[in-house]
Design an enzyme around this catalytic site. Structure first.
Site, PDB file in Angstrom:
ATOM      1  N   SER A 103       0.827  -1.207   0.000  1.00  0.00           N
ATOM      2  CA  SER A 103       0.000   0.000   0.000  1.00  0.00           C
ATOM      3  C   SER A 103       0.863   1.259   0.000  1.00  0.00           C
ATOM      4  O   SER A 103       1.620   1.488  -0.936  1.00  0.00           O
ATOM      5  CB  SER A 103      -0.964  -0.034   1.189  1.00  0.00           C
ATOM      6  OG  SER A 103      -1.856   1.039   1.158  1.00  0.00           O
ATOM      7  N   ASP A 244      -3.612   6.431  -3.137  1.00  0.00           N
ATOM      8  CA  ASP A 244      -2.466   5.862  -2.432  1.00  0.00           C
ATOM      9  C   ASP A 244      -1.788   4.821  -3.321  1.00  0.00           C
ATOM     10  O   ASP A 244      -2.170   4.640  -4.485  1.00  0.00           O
ATOM     11  CB  ASP A 244      -2.882   5.294  -1.070  1.00  0.00           C
ATOM     12  CG  ASP A 244      -3.778   4.070  -1.169  1.00  0.00           C
ATOM     13  OD1 ASP A 244      -4.351   3.824  -2.251  1.00  0.00           O
ATOM     14  OD2 ASP A 244      -3.908   3.346  -0.162  1.00  0.00           O
ATOM     15  N   ASP A 246      -1.584   1.530  -3.689  1.00  0.00           N
ATOM     16  CA  ASP A 246      -2.318   0.460  -4.360  1.00  0.00           C
ATOM     17  C   ASP A 246      -3.695   0.915  -4.831  1.00  0.00           C
ATOM     18  O   ASP A 246      -4.505   0.104  -5.286  1.00  0.00           O
ATOM     19  CB  ASP A 246      -2.429  -0.776  -3.461  1.00  0.00           C
ATOM     20  CG  ASP A 246      -3.173  -0.517  -2.159  1.00  0.00           C
ATOM     21  OD1 ASP A 246      -3.227   0.641  -1.714  1.00  0.00           O
ATOM     22  OD2 ASP A 246      -3.703  -1.486  -1.571  1.00  0.00           O
ATOM     23  N   ASP A 248      -6.442   1.876  -3.495  1.00  0.00           N
ATOM     24  CA  ASP A 248      -7.731   1.529  -2.890  1.00  0.00           C
ATOM     25  C   ASP A 248      -8.301   2.683  -2.066  1.00  0.00           C
ATOM     26  O   ASP A 248      -9.437   2.617  -1.605  1.00  0.00           O
ATOM     27  CB  ASP A 248      -7.648   0.249  -2.052  1.00  0.00           C
ATOM     28  CG  ASP A 248      -6.722   0.357  -0.846  1.00  0.00           C
ATOM     29  OD1 ASP A 248      -5.966   1.343  -0.756  1.00  0.00           O
ATOM     30  OD2 ASP A 248      -6.738  -0.565   0.000  1.00  0.00           O
TER      31      ASP A 248
END
Length: 456
Positions: A103, A244, A246, A248
């Site tokens: 992430s 961000d 990743d 999500d």
């Protein structure tokens, strides 16, 4: 690459995922074991994987696939993708999934987010502890035929599905948008999803680079939004969007360069989702602005309050059939997206709301912003329990004050002000959130609680 000592697993198997420094804490040998154990625990005959732009992600993903294959499961590799693309794959293909990402963490980290078929979360209480235990004990060998590994490009299908879930997005007025992908996976997904939409796109840091050369891919930190804020004002854009690492999570900046509270976005998106499904439940965590449950009720919905954390949100969504859920951290959950979180869907809903009327974003959102919030304030403390007890003792007996312990300590006062103090699960920190009807009352309450958290 050598096996890692098994005692390290407690350090990397977190509440909701696996995450650690590569190769010191997580390597390909261990990823292979996790793949084999995951297939055993969930009883999978097939698994889908995707990975982010970090240099170590492809190798970890292939090692995991080899482990899954060794237990007889077929593996579909979606390749480069965002976490919500992996959720789309798990939901649309109806099979368990594994996403390789850390992430927003720095470049030296990587990790694995796991889900069951239909993007159902896998956390400590829903399979992750069992996966860890099996890896620690040693995964038994499998006597049957090994599975296969194949490649499937799902990006186009993902983009079409996202747009289908946001009514009216393709017929909005023409908008100009600056998007900061933070060198993360939004750089891959945004151009494909936005293709053919009436949006003039200005790209910031769309080059996939897991070393994050421009700034951390963590938009909850205001410092990481400064480039976006400047660019929105410089080019006169209607909106700024930040993802961000990743992709999500999504954060929004208005046409003035001002950061939009995720609570405001929660209220906006809840209003849109309730229009599609009147009378539904909407989930919000307990540090979300009180404006959210008020607006949900005004729109005919039923607000449902939960603890902080995506496992609580998703579980409560399943129990209540809620149409939508929002967290103040920038995670937004959609029933029609297998109750999973998606930064892209949040972005598309905001664009659709903005582009379906003529006002600028700041004016559109004014009706959803009713109170003044402190933002989350972290304090390092030696004794979390003692500080929490002192705070409760100070406030519990006041006229009109109410106290609850759903998640840490929440105190509501007679003038409409409230605060929540929660201990961190991983660090010696107390996290404080305060909200009031105006800046003066919020600031006074914030300072009073901080004086109890940080006594001289």
């Amino acid at each position: 690459m050598p096996d890692l000592p098994r005692r390290n697993l407690a350090a990397i198997v977190k509440a909701y995922d696996i995450r650690g420094v590569v190769p010191d804490e997580l390597n390909e040998s261990l990823a292979r074991d996790f793949g084999a154990a995951f297939v055993r625990v969930v009883g999978a005959t097939a698994v889908v994987t995707a990975y982010d732009m970090r240099d170590t992600s492809p190798g970890l993903a292939r090692a995991f696939a080899d482990g899954a294959r060794s237990q007889g499961a077929d593996v579909i590799e979606a390749g480069l993708g965002s976490t919500d693309l992996l959720y789309f794959a798990s939901g649309s293909l109806d099979m368990p999934g594994a996403m390789f990402t850390a992430s927003h963490n720095p470049a030296k980290y990587n990790g694995i987010k796991l889900c069951r078929a239909g993007a159902a979360p896998v956390g400590q209480d829903s399979g992750l502890a069992d996966v860890r235990a099996l890896v620690e004990a040693g995964v038994p060998s499998y006597d049957g035929q090994p599975g296969s590994i194949s490649r499937q490009d799902l990006l186009g299908d993902y983009a079409a599905y996202m747009k289908k879930l946001v009514p009216g997005i393709e017929s909005i007025r023409r908008l100009s948008a600056v998007v900061d992908a933070g060198n993360g996976m939004g750089g891959l997904t945004v151009p494909v999803v936005f293709d053919e939409l009436p949006v003039d796109l200005t790209q910031l840091y769309f080059e996939l680079d897991g070393s994050f050369p421009n700034h951390e891919a963590n938009p909850i930190e205001p410092a990481n939004l400064r480039d976006l804020q400047r660019k929105v004002v410089e080019v006169g854009a209607d909106i700024g969007l930040a993802f961000d690492g990743d992709a999500d999570r999504c954060f929004v900046v208005d046409e003035r360069g001002e950061i939009v509270s995720p609570s405001v976005l929660t209220a906006l998106i809840a209003t849109r989702e309730l229009a599609k499904d009147p009378g539904s439940a909407v989930i919000h965590n307990l540090i979300t602005s009180h404006a959210v449950p008020e607006i949900v009720r005004e729109r005919g919905g039923t607000p449902v309050r939960t603890r902080v954390g995506h496992s609580f949100i998703k579980a409560t969504m399943a129990e209540t059939g809620a149409v939508f859920g929002g967290e103040h951290s920038g995670h937004f959950y959609f029933r029609d997206f297998w109750r999973a979180d998606s930064g892209m869907l949040a972005a598309l809903h905001t664009l659709a709301a903005l582009g379906s009327q003529q006002r600028p974003l700041s004016q559109l959102l004014a009706e959803y912003s009713r109170y003044v919030a402190s933002g989350e304030i972290n304090s390092e403390v030696d004794d979390q329990k003692a500080r929490m007890a002192a705070i409760e003792s100070s406030f519990a007996g006041r006229d009109g004050a109410s106290v609850d312990h759903l998640d840490g300590l929440t105190v509501e006062l007679a003038d409409g002000s409230w605060f929540n103090v929660r201990p961190s699960n991983t660090e010696p920190l107390l996290r404080l959130n305060v909200e009031g009807p105006d800046d003066a009352s919020m600031s006074a309450l914030r300072d009073e609680v901080l004086a109890l958290i940080r006594p001289a």
